[in-house]
Design a protein around this motif. Structure first.
Motif, PDB file in Angstrom:
ATOM      1  N   TYR A 107       0.825  -1.206   0.000  1.00  0.00           N
ATOM      2  CA  TYR A 107       0.000   0.000   0.000  1.00  0.00           C
ATOM      3  C   TYR A 107       0.863   1.261   0.000  1.00  0.00           C
ATOM      4  O   TYR A 107       0.522   2.264  -0.629  1.00  0.00           O
ATOM      5  CB  TYR A 107      -0.930  -0.011   1.225  1.00  0.00           C
ATOM      6  N   SER A 108       1.993   1.207   0.706  1.00  0.00           N
ATOM      7  CA  SER A 108       2.849   2.386   0.805  1.00  0.00           C
ATOM      8  C   SER A 108       3.749   2.585  -0.415  1.00  0.00           C
ATOM      9  O   SER A 108       4.274   3.682  -0.611  1.00  0.00           O
ATOM     10  CB  SER A 108       3.729   2.301   2.057  1.00  0.00           C
ATOM     11  N   LEU A 109       3.927   1.550  -1.229  1.00  0.00           N
ATOM     12  CA  LEU A 109       4.875   1.632  -2.344  1.00  0.00           C
ATOM     13  C   LEU A 109       4.592   2.774  -3.319  1.00  0.00           C
ATOM     14  O   LEU A 109       5.526   3.495  -3.684  1.00  0.00           O
ATOM     15  CB  LEU A 109       4.963   0.289  -3.073  1.00  0.00           C
ATOM     16  N   PRO A 110       3.353   3.009  -3.758  1.00  0.00           N
ATOM     17  CA  PRO A 110       3.140   4.146  -4.666  1.00  0.00           C
ATOM     18  C   PRO A 110       3.513   5.499  -4.045  1.00  0.00           C
ATOM     19  O   PRO A 110       4.092   6.356  -4.720  1.00  0.00           O
ATOM     20  CB  PRO A 110       1.640   4.074  -4.978  1.00  0.00           C
ATOM     21  N   ALA A 111       3.208   5.697  -2.768  1.00  0.00           N
ATOM     22  CA  ALA A 111       3.567   6.949  -2.100  1.00  0.00           C
ATOM     23  C   ALA A 111       5.081   7.074  -1.961  1.00  0.00           C
ATOM     24  O   ALA A 111       5.645   8.163  -2.134  1.00  0.00           O
ATOM     25  CB  ALA A 111       2.890   7.036  -0.740  1.00  0.00           C
ATOM     26  N   TRP A 113       7.287   5.702  -3.961  1.00  0.00           N
ATOM     27  CA  TRP A 113       7.783   5.985  -5.311  1.00  0.00           C
ATOM     28  C   TRP A 113       7.614   7.474  -5.647  1.00  0.00           C
ATOM     29  O   TRP A 113       8.542   8.105  -6.154  1.00  0.00           O
ATOM     30  CB  TRP A 113       7.046   5.120  -6.332  1.00  0.00           C
ATOM     31  N   ASP A 114       6.429   8.029  -5.339  1.00  0.00           N
ATOM     32  CA  ASP A 114       6.184   9.450  -5.601  1.00  0.00           C
ATOM     33  C   ASP A 114       7.160  10.340  -4.839  1.00  0.00           C
ATOM     34  O   ASP A 114       7.700  11.301  -5.391  1.00  0.00           O
ATOM     35  CB  ASP A 114       4.749   9.831  -5.227  1.00  0.00           C
ATOM     36  N   THR A 117      10.895   9.877  -6.266  1.00  0.00           N
ATOM     37  CA  THR A 117      11.070  10.512  -7.573  1.00  0.00           C
ATOM     38  C   THR A 117      10.902  12.032  -7.481  1.00  0.00           C
ATOM     39  O   THR A 117      11.533  12.764  -8.244  1.00  0.00           O
ATOM     40  CB  THR A 117      10.104   9.929  -8.614  1.00  0.00           C
ATOM     41  N   ILE A 139      13.291   2.010  -2.031  1.00  0.00           N
ATOM     42  CA  ILE A 139      12.449   1.295  -2.997  1.00  0.00           C
ATOM     43  C   ILE A 139      12.954  -0.127  -3.172  1.00  0.00           C
ATOM     44  O   ILE A 139      12.168  -1.083  -3.176  1.00  0.00           O
ATOM     45  CB  ILE A 139      12.387   2.058  -4.335  1.00  0.00           C
TER      46      ILE A 139
END
Length: 174
Positions: A107-111, A113-114, A117, A139
């Protein structure tokens, strides 16, 4: 050589390379620390770059080690609680913990990544490294943890302990 033996050999080779990389990071961190001490106390000169490199190597070493070098049985856990329950309950606890960790990290991976980056807009003070490069290790850490706990979940569902042996209470056993 069977397919599983080849995979085990490749896995061992990869683990050794991960240990080599961790040792290299430790050597870089130690060297930067010694440079920092020499510059500060013997030459009376500031050495912000050595301090910054030491900090970055510490961050990378901890997350690299936890993600790629540390084995499951070497992790800190509440063994006294786990050792007091039956193998069947231990297996259920493992499944619950794996599902929870897979959900939370996934669940935390997209945040994450944002954030990582996004940090390309800033650089470190002395080494001028972009912060997305500095924080990118997280990451890799999260991806390694996701793979590890997916594997552990699969093993627990199949009724295998962490060492690969059958645990009591697995399907088909008395």
């Amino acid at each position: 050589m069977t397919h599983l033996e080849r995979l085990a050999t490749i896995g061992l080779w990869l683990r050794r390379r991960a240990e080599n990389i961790a040792a290299l990071m430790l050597a870089v961190m130690f060297t930067a620390f010694i440079v920092q001490v020499v510059f500060r106390y013997l030459l009376n000169l500031p050495s912000g770059s050595a301090s910054e490199l030491t900090t970055i190597m510490w961050l990378w070493l901890v997350l690299w080690g936890a993600g790629f070098v540390l084995r499951e049985r070497e992790e800190i856990r509440f063994d006294f609680l786990i050792s007091m329950v039956s193998p069947r309950i231990r297996r259920i606890m493992t499944i619950i913990a794996c599902v929870a960790l897979l959900f939370l990290y996934g669940y935390s991976l997209p945040a994450v990544w944002d954030f990582v980056t996004f940090m390309k807009i800033q650089e470190t003070s002395y080494l001028d490294l972009r912060y997305d490069w500095v924080y990118s290790i997280y990451i890799f850490f999260v991806l390694a943890i996701l793979v590890r706990y997916a594997w552990l979940l699969w093993q627990a569902i199949r009724g295998r302990d962490l060492d690969g042996s059958r645990s009591a209470g697995a399907e088909g056993e008395a």
